[in-house]
Design a protein around this motif. Sequence first.
Motif, PDB file in Angstrom:
ATOM      1  N   MET A   1      -9.023  -9.699 -23.937  1.00 22.68           N
ATOM      2  CA  MET A   1      -9.034 -10.330 -22.618  1.00 22.68           C
ATOM      3  C   MET A   1      -9.919  -9.527 -21.685  1.00 22.68           C
ATOM      4  O   MET A   1      -9.905  -8.306 -21.686  1.00 22.68           O
ATOM      5  N   ASN A   2     -10.690 -10.252 -20.961  1.00 18.51           N
ATOM      6  CA  ASN A   2     -11.604  -9.600 -20.031  1.00 18.51           C
ATOM      7  C   ASN A   2     -10.860  -9.170 -18.781  1.00 18.51           C
ATOM      8  O   ASN A   2     -10.204  -9.969 -18.113  1.00 18.51           O
ATOM      9  N   ASP A   3     -10.904  -7.879 -18.475  1.00 16.51           N
ATOM     10  CA  ASP A   3     -10.200  -7.369 -17.299  1.00 16.51           C
ATOM     11  C   ASP A   3     -10.713  -7.970 -16.004  1.00 16.51           C
ATOM     12  O   ASP A   3     -10.020  -7.966 -14.986  1.00 16.51           O
ATOM     13  N   ASP A   4     -11.918  -8.503 -16.076  1.00 18.44           N
ATOM     14  CA  ASP A   4     -12.476  -9.061 -14.845  1.00 18.44           C
ATOM     15  C   ASP A   4     -11.746 -10.328 -14.410  1.00 18.44           C
ATOM     16  O   ASP A   4     -11.821 -10.735 -13.247  1.00 18.44           O
ATOM     17  N   THR A   5     -11.007 -10.994 -15.391  1.00 14.65           N
ATOM     18  CA  THR A   5     -10.302 -12.238 -15.055  1.00 14.65           C
ATOM     19  C   THR A   5      -8.936 -11.983 -14.428  1.00 14.65           C
ATOM     20  O   THR A   5      -8.301 -12.908 -13.927  1.00 14.65           O
ATOM     21  N   LEU A   6      -8.420 -10.734 -14.545  1.00 13.67           N
ATOM     22  CA  LEU A   6      -7.097 -10.421 -13.994  1.00 13.67           C
ATOM     23  C   LEU A   6      -7.174 -10.272 -12.481  1.00 13.67           C
ATOM     24  O   LEU A   6      -8.137  -9.752 -11.935  1.00 13.67           O
ATOM     25  N   SER A   7      -6.100 -10.770 -11.835  1.00 13.95           N
ATOM     26  CA  SER A   7      -6.036 -10.627 -10.377  1.00 13.95           C
ATOM     27  C   SER A   7      -5.675  -9.187 -10.031  1.00 13.95           C
ATOM     28  O   SER A   7      -4.874  -8.553 -10.727  1.00 13.95           O
ATOM     29  N   PRO A   8      -6.223  -8.679  -9.014  1.00 10.58           N
ATOM     30  CA  PRO A   8      -5.876  -7.300  -8.621  1.00 10.58           C
ATOM     31  C   PRO A   8      -4.432  -7.239  -8.154  1.00 10.58           C
ATOM     32  O   PRO A   8      -3.899  -8.212  -7.599  1.00 10.58           O
ATOM     33  N   PRO A   9      -3.719  -6.150  -8.466  1.00  8.91           N
ATOM     34  CA  PRO A   9      -2.321  -6.015  -8.020  1.00  8.91           C
ATOM     35  C   PRO A   9      -2.226  -6.106  -6.503  1.00  8.91           C
ATOM     36  O   PRO A   9      -3.139  -5.671  -5.790  1.00  8.91           O
ATOM     37  N   PHE A  10      -1.077  -6.686  -6.065  1.00  7.40           N
ATOM     38  CA  PHE A  10      -0.882  -6.844  -4.625  1.00  7.40           C
ATOM     39  C   PHE A  10      -0.641  -5.483  -3.996  1.00  7.40           C
ATOM     40  O   PHE A  10       0.206  -4.716  -4.438  1.00  7.40           O
ATOM     41  N   ALA A  11      -1.363  -5.205  -2.996  1.00 11.74           N
ATOM     42  CA  ALA A  11      -1.220  -3.939  -2.272  1.00 11.74           C
ATOM     43  C   ALA A  11      -0.896  -4.257  -0.825  1.00 11.74           C
ATOM     44  O   ALA A  11      -1.765  -4.725  -0.073  1.00 11.74           O
ATOM     45  N   PRO A  12       0.378  -4.110  -0.435  1.00 17.83           N
ATOM     46  CA  PRO A  12       0.732  -4.421   0.941  1.00 17.83           C
ATOM     47  C   PRO A  12      -0.023  -3.522   1.894  1.00 17.83           C
ATOM     48  O   PRO A  12      -0.307  -2.357   1.591  1.00 17.83           O
ATOM     49  N   PRO A  13      -0.347  -4.051   3.021  1.00 13.23           N
ATOM     50  CA  PRO A  13      -1.066  -3.223   4.000  1.00 13.23           C
ATOM     51  C   PRO A  13      -0.187  -2.072   4.489  1.00 13.23           C
ATOM     52  O   PRO A  13       1.034  -2.106   4.409  1.00 13.23           O
ATOM     53  N   ARG A  14      -0.850  -1.084   5.006  1.00 11.13           N
ATOM     54  CA  ARG A  14      -0.153   0.132   5.426  1.00 11.13           C
ATOM     55  C   ARG A  14       0.874  -0.161   6.524  1.00 11.13           C
ATOM     56  O   ARG A  14       1.977   0.389   6.506  1.00 11.13           O
ATOM     57  N   TRP A  15       0.513  -1.070   7.432  1.00 13.44           N
ATOM     58  CA  TRP A  15       1.438  -1.349   8.531  1.00 13.44           C
ATOM     59  C   TRP A  15       2.730  -1.980   8.039  1.00 13.44           C
ATOM     60  O   TRP A  15       3.808  -1.745   8.573  1.00 13.44           O
ATOM     61  N   LEU A  16       2.635  -2.808   6.943  1.00 16.18           N
ATOM     62  CA  LEU A  16       3.837  -3.446   6.392  1.00 16.18           C
ATOM     63  C   LEU A  16       4.735  -2.400   5.713  1.00 16.18           C
ATOM     64  O   LEU A  16       5.967  -2.452   5.829  1.00 16.18           O
ATOM     65  N   LYS A  17       4.115  -1.455   5.015  1.00 14.93           N
ATOM     66  CA  LYS A  17       4.911  -0.385   4.389  1.00 14.93           C
ATOM     67  C   LYS A  17       5.673   0.405   5.440  1.00 14.93           C
ATOM     68  O   LYS A  17       6.860   0.722   5.272  1.00 14.93           O
ATOM     69  N   ILE A  18       4.981   0.698   6.523  1.00 12.04           N
ATOM     70  CA  ILE A  18       5.627   1.479   7.583  1.00 12.04           C
ATOM     71  C   ILE A  18       6.768   0.681   8.223  1.00 12.04           C
ATOM     72  O   ILE A  18       7.860   1.207   8.479  1.00 12.04           O
ATOM     73  N   ALA A  19       6.538  -0.617   8.446  1.00 13.37           N
ATOM     74  CA  ALA A  19       7.565  -1.458   9.062  1.00 13.37           C
ATOM     75  C   ALA A  19       8.801  -1.558   8.172  1.00 13.37           C
ATOM     76  O   ALA A  19       9.942  -1.458   8.650  1.00 13.37           O
ATOM     77  N   ILE A  20       8.590  -1.761   6.858  1.00 14.86           N
ATOM     78  CA  ILE A  20       9.728  -1.857   5.929  1.00 14.86           C
ATOM     79  C   ILE A  20      10.479  -0.530   5.872  1.00 14.86           C
ATOM     80  O   ILE A  20      11.709  -0.484   5.867  1.00 14.86           O
ATOM     81  N   SER A  21       9.762   0.571   5.846  1.00 21.80           N
ATOM     82  CA  SER A  21      10.408   1.884   5.802  1.00 21.80           C
ATOM     83  C   SER A  21      11.254   2.123   7.044  1.00 21.80           C
ATOM     84  O   SER A  21      12.383   2.623   6.966  1.00 21.80           O
ATOM     85  N   ILE A  22      10.691   1.737   8.206  1.00 17.26           N
ATOM     86  CA  ILE A  22      11.462   1.909   9.447  1.00 17.26           C
ATOM     87  C   ILE A  22      12.715   1.034   9.423  1.00 17.26           C
ATOM     88  O   ILE A  22      13.807   1.469   9.820  1.00 17.26           O
ATOM     89  N   ALA A  23      12.590  -0.199   8.935  1.00 20.51           N
ATOM     90  CA  ALA A  23      13.755  -1.102   8.869  1.00 20.51           C
ATOM     91  C   ALA A  23      14.840  -0.540   7.965  1.00 20.51           C
ATOM     92  O   ALA A  23      16.032  -0.600   8.279  1.00 20.51           O
ATOM     93  N   VAL A  24      14.431   0.022   6.818  1.00 21.26           N
ATOM     94  CA  VAL A  24      15.413   0.606   5.891  1.00 21.26           C
ATOM     95  C   VAL A  24      16.114   1.796   6.530  1.00 21.26           C
ATOM     96  O   VAL A  24      17.346   1.943   6.439  1.00 21.26           O
ATOM     97  N   VAL A  25      15.354   2.658   7.195  1.00 25.78           N
ATOM     98  CA  VAL A  25      15.942   3.837   7.840  1.00 25.78           C
ATOM     99  C   VAL A  25      16.913   3.426   8.934  1.00 25.78           C
ATOM    100  O   VAL A  25      18.018   3.970   9.052  1.00 25.78           O
ATOM    101  N   VAL A  26      16.525   2.432   9.749  1.00 23.14           N
ATOM    102  CA  VAL A  26      17.405   1.976  10.830  1.00 23.14           C
ATOM    103  C   VAL A  26      18.689   1.384  10.264  1.00 23.14           C
ATOM    104  O   VAL A  26      19.790   1.636  10.766  1.00 23.14           O
ATOM    105  N   HIS A  27      18.558   0.605   9.192  1.00 24.07           N
ATOM    106  CA  HIS A  27      19.760   0.001   8.608  1.00 24.07           C
ATOM    107  C   HIS A  27      20.697   1.071   8.036  1.00 24.07           C
ATOM    108  O   HIS A  27      21.913   1.019   8.250  1.00 24.07           O
ATOM    109  N   LEU A  28      20.164   2.031   7.317  1.00 23.35           N
ATOM    110  CA  LEU A  28      21.002   3.112   6.782  1.00 23.35           C
ATOM    111  C   LEU A  28      21.631   3.921   7.912  1.00 23.35           C
ATOM    112  O   LEU A  28      22.789   4.355   7.817  1.00 23.35           O
ATOM    113  N   TRP A  29      20.859   4.125   8.969  1.00 19.79           N
ATOM    114  CA  TRP A  29      21.375   4.824  10.156  1.00 19.79           C
ATOM    115  C   TRP A  29      22.599   4.073  10.702  1.00 19.79           C
ATOM    116  O   TRP A  29      23.642   4.668  10.995  1.00 19.79           O
TER     117      TRP A  29
END
Length: 214
Positions: A1-29
């Motif tokens: 299989m040609n690797d060129d046909t595979l879709s690149p893995p989803f990489a959430p933007p940095r701002w979304l990672k930060i938002a999810i991390s803050i939400a998790v911390v607030v909920h655990l808090w």
Amino acid sequence: MNDDTLSPPFAPPRWLKIAISIAVVVHLWAVVAEPIRFSTRGPGGPSPAASIFRAPVGRYVDFLYLSHGYAFFAPDPGPSHLVEASWTDADGQPQTETFPDRTNQWPRLLYHRHFMLTEFLHNLHEPQSLPPDVPRDSVIFREWRSGRDRYEMIRDGFANHLQHVHGGSAVQIDRVEHRMPGIPEFIEEQIDLEHERLYLTLPDGLPAFDGIAP
């Protein structure tokens, strides 16, 4: 299989990672803030430090109703109340049944329902008599009469059901209080939580009292 046909893995933007991390911390808090405040409660109220710790997430705790239930079984649940039913079977033999009983009521929900029934009956209890100087036309007497009638109706409902199930003579219902051992009993004597000393049959009326009978 040609690797060129595979879709690149989803990489959430940095701002979304930060938002999810803050939400998790607030909920655990929020999850730990209420138990900490409750466990540090004293005669003067909760610990100031614990209150400060909870304050930033207080509205979130209230919105998600994360503050419920901590006062139900802790720190001092108080005594529990059971029902002891006594009757004479068809062979003339005395019989006794006490509930709730975790060995007979299974699964746990069935035991819990029996437990709620016995606590319900105990909470309804009104003494069998009142002081003789209470006027029969007073508010106190009418409220006692109404409460006593309701208690007897529920109590007799228990008795009639048990007689229907077991047969034999009429069933007598007694309320039994099961208290927690005191600190000296628990630490020094290492008394078992089900020691017979911790059980007390509660009187239906006021002992040695010549009052107004039902």
